[in-house]
Design an enzyme around this catalytic site. Structure first.
Site, PDB file in Angstrom:
ATOM      1  N   CYS A  73       0.490  -1.161   0.129  1.00 20.32           N
ATOM      2  CA  CYS A  73      -0.311  -0.002  -0.194  1.00 20.32           C
ATOM      3  C   CYS A  73       0.780   1.129  -0.076  1.00 20.32           C
ATOM      4  O   CYS A  73       1.933   1.066  -0.040  1.00 20.32           O
ATOM      5  CB  CYS A  73      -1.135   0.029   1.155  1.00 20.32           C
ATOM      6  SG  CYS A  73       0.087   0.211   2.783  1.00 20.32           S
ATOM      7  N   HIS A  89       5.406  -5.380   8.902  1.00 17.85           N
ATOM      8  CA  HIS A  89       5.824  -6.808   9.082  1.00 17.85           C
ATOM      9  C   HIS A  89       5.971  -7.258   7.562  1.00 17.85           C
ATOM     10  O   HIS A  89       4.977  -8.075   7.498  1.00 17.85           O
ATOM     11  CB  HIS A  89       4.479  -6.599   9.806  1.00 17.85           C
ATOM     12  CG  HIS A  89       4.694  -6.110  11.251  1.00 17.85           C
ATOM     13  ND1 HIS A  89       3.664  -5.958  11.854  1.00 17.85           N
ATOM     14  CD2 HIS A  89       5.576  -5.501  12.331  1.00 17.85           C
ATOM     15  CE1 HIS A  89       4.107  -5.577  13.604  1.00 17.85           C
ATOM     16  NE2 HIS A  89       5.342  -4.866  13.404  1.00 17.85           N
ATOM     17  N   HIS A 102       4.654   2.217  11.855  1.00 23.73           N
ATOM     18  CA  HIS A 102       2.683   1.746  13.061  1.00 23.73           C
ATOM     19  C   HIS A 102       3.446   2.799  13.623  1.00 23.73           C
ATOM     20  O   HIS A 102       2.169   3.352  14.590  1.00 23.73           O
ATOM     21  CB  HIS A 102       3.349   0.718  13.539  1.00 23.73           C
ATOM     22  CG  HIS A 102       3.860  -0.433  12.573  1.00 23.73           C
ATOM     23  ND1 HIS A 102       5.020  -0.766  12.134  1.00 23.73           N
ATOM     24  CD2 HIS A 102       2.913  -1.979  11.878  1.00 23.73           C
ATOM     25  CE1 HIS A 102       5.524  -2.006  11.887  1.00 23.73           C
ATOM     26  NE2 HIS A 102       4.167  -2.540  11.584  1.00 23.73           N
ATOM     27  N   CYS A 155       2.632   5.858   9.194  1.00 26.34           N
ATOM     28  CA  CYS A 155       1.735   5.966   7.411  1.00 26.34           C
ATOM     29  C   CYS A 155       1.153   7.004   8.255  1.00 26.34           C
ATOM     30  O   CYS A 155       0.840   7.328   9.569  1.00 26.34           O
ATOM     31  CB  CYS A 155       1.525   4.854   7.847  1.00 26.34           C
ATOM     32  SG  CYS A 155      -0.629   4.677   6.459  1.00 26.34           S
ATOM     33  N   GLU A 194       1.219  -0.252  16.339  1.00 29.06           N
ATOM     34  CA  GLU A 194       0.426   0.697  16.027  1.00 29.06           C
ATOM     35  C   GLU A 194      -0.435   1.107  17.654  1.00 29.06           C
ATOM     36  O   GLU A 194      -0.333   2.434  17.720  1.00 29.06           O
ATOM     37  CB  GLU A 194      -0.369   0.148  15.446  1.00 29.06           C
ATOM     38  CG  GLU A 194      -1.115   1.446  14.443  1.00 29.06           C
ATOM     39  CD  GLU A 194      -2.444   1.081  13.255  1.00 29.06           C
ATOM     40  OE1 GLU A 194      -3.322   2.220  13.571  1.00 29.06           O
ATOM     41  OE2 GLU A 194      -2.319   0.688  12.788  1.00 29.06           O
ATOM     42  N   THR A 208      -5.635   0.967  12.700  1.00 29.64           N
ATOM     43  CA  THR A 208      -5.833   0.924  10.893  1.00 29.64           C
ATOM     44  C   THR A 208      -6.484  -0.090   9.969  1.00 29.64           C
ATOM     45  O   THR A 208      -6.709  -0.579   8.948  1.00 29.64           O
ATOM     46  CB  THR A 208      -5.174   1.614  10.787  1.00 29.64           C
ATOM     47  OG1 THR A 208      -3.668   1.460  10.071  1.00 29.64           O
ATOM     48  CG2 THR A 208      -5.161   3.361  10.982  1.00 29.64           C
ATOM     49  N   CYS A 233      -8.177   1.290   6.672  1.00 30.19           N
ATOM     50  CA  CYS A 233      -7.570   1.973   5.766  1.00 30.19           C
ATOM     51  C   CYS A 233      -7.828   1.532   4.616  1.00 30.19           C
ATOM     52  O   CYS A 233      -8.535   0.927   4.480  1.00 30.19           O
ATOM     53  CB  CYS A 233      -6.499   2.685   6.276  1.00 30.19           C
ATOM     54  SG  CYS A 233      -5.303   1.051   4.973  1.00 30.19           S
ATOM     55  N   SER A 249      -0.696  -7.928  10.129  1.00 29.05           N
ATOM     56  CA  SER A 249      -2.150  -8.091  11.152  1.00 29.05           C
ATOM     57  C   SER A 249      -2.938  -7.793   9.655  1.00 29.05           C
ATOM     58  O   SER A 249      -4.104  -8.720   9.706  1.00 29.05           O
ATOM     59  CB  SER A 249      -2.397  -6.855  12.092  1.00 29.05           C
ATOM     60  OG  SER A 249      -3.393  -6.534  12.614  1.00 29.05           O
ATOM     61  N   SER A 266       1.840  -5.312   3.426  1.00 28.94           N
ATOM     62  CA  SER A 266       3.617  -5.018   3.486  1.00 28.94           C
ATOM     63  C   SER A 266       4.277  -6.630   3.141  1.00 28.94           C
ATOM     64  O   SER A 266       5.239  -6.609   3.056  1.00 28.94           O
ATOM     65  CB  SER A 266       3.990  -5.549   5.119  1.00 28.94           C
ATOM     66  OG  SER A 266       3.255  -6.383   5.833  1.00 28.94           O
TER      67      SER A 266
END
Length: 316
Positions: free
Chosen positions: A12, A41, A74, A96, A126, A169, A199, A228, A271
């Site tokens: 992303c 991650h 994060h 981010c 995060e 997120t 997100c 995650s 990721s």
């Protein structure tokens, strides 16, 4: 046996930005560059950056004086920022921007004296960073972490009439929806963000994996175990009744999974790089896959700007 690729999948805008910050910092300032926590991650990405000269640490006391440190995508707590400034460390912030938005929301509510409920997973970096946006010095509000609907029933807040919520997120939209509904039953006056904190990339990838689940009898998700959003993708496929596995790379595919399958869905967490997806495709072809097609999906054009100093160095 054929393979259907989810779209969108993989990196992303926030992950792209974070990785690029580390690469450019190494190129312009020279190695070593210290990174607090894994910048994203994914084992493959982290190992690649290590080879380039990044040193990953968990706390700032592992960073030498006068060094350069990068905060991961994060985000970090205010205490970490204050400590870095106190020590005079050179900092590049790879948080981010969508996580930063959540941080601003928490800080705003706390300054206004509201309590905040954060929906998220305990121990995730995060969540630790977002929880750390509140302090007594910044305002009278308090922040509470809720992980599931069961915890809503036992939650005791300081001021129910002045309460707001926000979310990690990278969660499943379905999971957060149920928790938010339960919170609103207990706290009807609770405020929420103007826009959903899940997100855009998380939402798009979850929608895409559901499309896969409707058309496939096996869904493979490329991503590391500590990711995650990658875990949520595999969970969603299983929740929709389809066999699904989270794999770091092609070597983790068990040929027994493929036996009897006609349509295999393939996606990647936010990721996970495309090179790992390509490796999985190659392995599936070895196991008998003879056709690959791709869903239309939701177009993504989001790009997040790099820190000004790294942009200027590149131009010069």
């Amino acid at each position: 046996m054929d393979v259907l690729l989810a779209n969108p999948r993989g990196f992303c805008a926030g992950v792209d930005r974070a990785i690029e910050i580390v690469k450019r910092a190494i190129e312009t300032l020279g190695a070593p560059i210290y990174v607090r926590h894994e910048v994203v991650h994914n084992r493959f990405v982290v190992d690649d950056l290590k080879q380039r000269g990044a040193i990953f640490v968990e706390e700032l006391d592992e960073v030498p004086d006068d060094a350069t440190v990068i905060f991961s995508a994060h985000g970090v707590s205010q205490a970490v920022r204050v400590e870095a400034e106190r020590r005079g460390l050179k900092v590049f912030d790879a948080t981010c921007p969508l996580v930063t938005k959540v941080h601003f929301e928490v800080a705003r509510h706390c300054r206004a004296g509201r309590d905040v409920v954060l929906i998220g997973h305990a121990g995730h970096p995060e969540v630790e960073g977002t929880m750390g946006q509140w302090s007594r010095e910044r305002g009278p509000g308090q922040i509470y972490l809720v992980e599931d609907i069961e915890q809503v029933a036992t939650l005791q807040v300081r001021q129910p009439e002045s309460l707001a919520y926000t979310t990690q997120t990278t969660l499943s939209v379905d999971d957060t929806m149920g928790i938010i509904e339960a919170l609103r039953v207990r706290y009807p006056a609770m405020q929420g963000p103007k826009h959903d904190d899940i997100c855009y990339a998380t939402q798009n990838r979850q929608d895409a994996v559901r499309d896969l689940a409707r058309q496939c009898d096996l869904v493979l998700v490329v991503g590391s175990p500590n990711s995650s959003n990658s875990n949520r993708l595999s969970e969603l496929a299983r929740r929709d009744g389809v066999e699904s596995y989270l794999i770091d790379n092609a070597s983790e595919i068990d040929p027994a999974w493929i036996v009897g399958k006609q349509h295999i869905g393939l996606t990647a967490g936010a990721s996970a790089p495309q090179v790992l997806v390509d490796g999985v495709l190659a392995r599936l072809r070895e196991l008998g896959a003879n056709g690959v097609s791709e869903l239309a999906g939701e177009p993504e054009s989001m790009v997040f700007a790099l820190p000004k100093e790294l942009r200027l160095r590149l131009v010069s």
